[in-house]
Design an enzyme around this catalytic site. Structure first.
Site: not given
Length: 157
Positions: A23, A32
């Protein structure tokens, strides 16, 4: 609530290490791009995150541990015999579930094969989850290869 992660510090550590390594860690919230600009922080956390939020590395690890326990509960609900899944395979399934979401995991060939007692077949279904936005993503190809390797170690174990 039944949780193998809460019962086993080693399993929790393995899950945090695996998921955290893929991650990536960002201690300041950012939009994001792969998640349609959703504010994201730490190891991919999106729930309740606002742009500019800041956390320490230890807070991020604790947040990931809490999130993994939540995702574990969702994953366990769709596995017929979650406590019979070898620890390494369980960790790999949890990493996939965290990344693609519990709903997608529960509808996946991975879960179907695991529920049929075919853990090896479930492990071998992991690489199919290599797309984001309809396109194959090299990072997901690499992540799924690692998850599959760990999953198969559990079967060989």
């Amino acid at each position: 609530m039944n949780s193998r992660l809460k019962k086993s510090g080693a399993l929790m550590a393995a899950a945090v290490a695996l998921v955290g390594s893929w991650e990536g860690l960002r201690t300041v919230a950012y939009p994001d791009k792969l998640a349609y600009g959703i504010p994201t922080v730490c190891f991919g956390e999106t729930r309740g995150v606002k742009l500019g939020d800041r956390y320490t590395v230890d807070e991020c690890k604790a947040m990931l541990g809490d999130a993994l326990v939540e995702f574990e509960q969702g994953m366990r609900k769709c596995l017929k015999a979650p406590d019979q899944v070898p620890a390494k395979s369980y960790t790999a399934f949890l990493s996939v579930s965290y990344n693609i979401g519990t709903g997608a995991f529960c509808r996946s060939t991975i879960a179907r094969r695991a529920n049929a007692g075919d853990i090896r077949g479930a492990c071998n279904a992991i690489p199919a989850w290599n797309k984001a936005g309809g396109r194959v993503v090299k990072g997901l190809v690499n992540r799924r290869a690692e998850e599959q390797r760990i999953c198969l170690e559990g079967v060989a174990g």
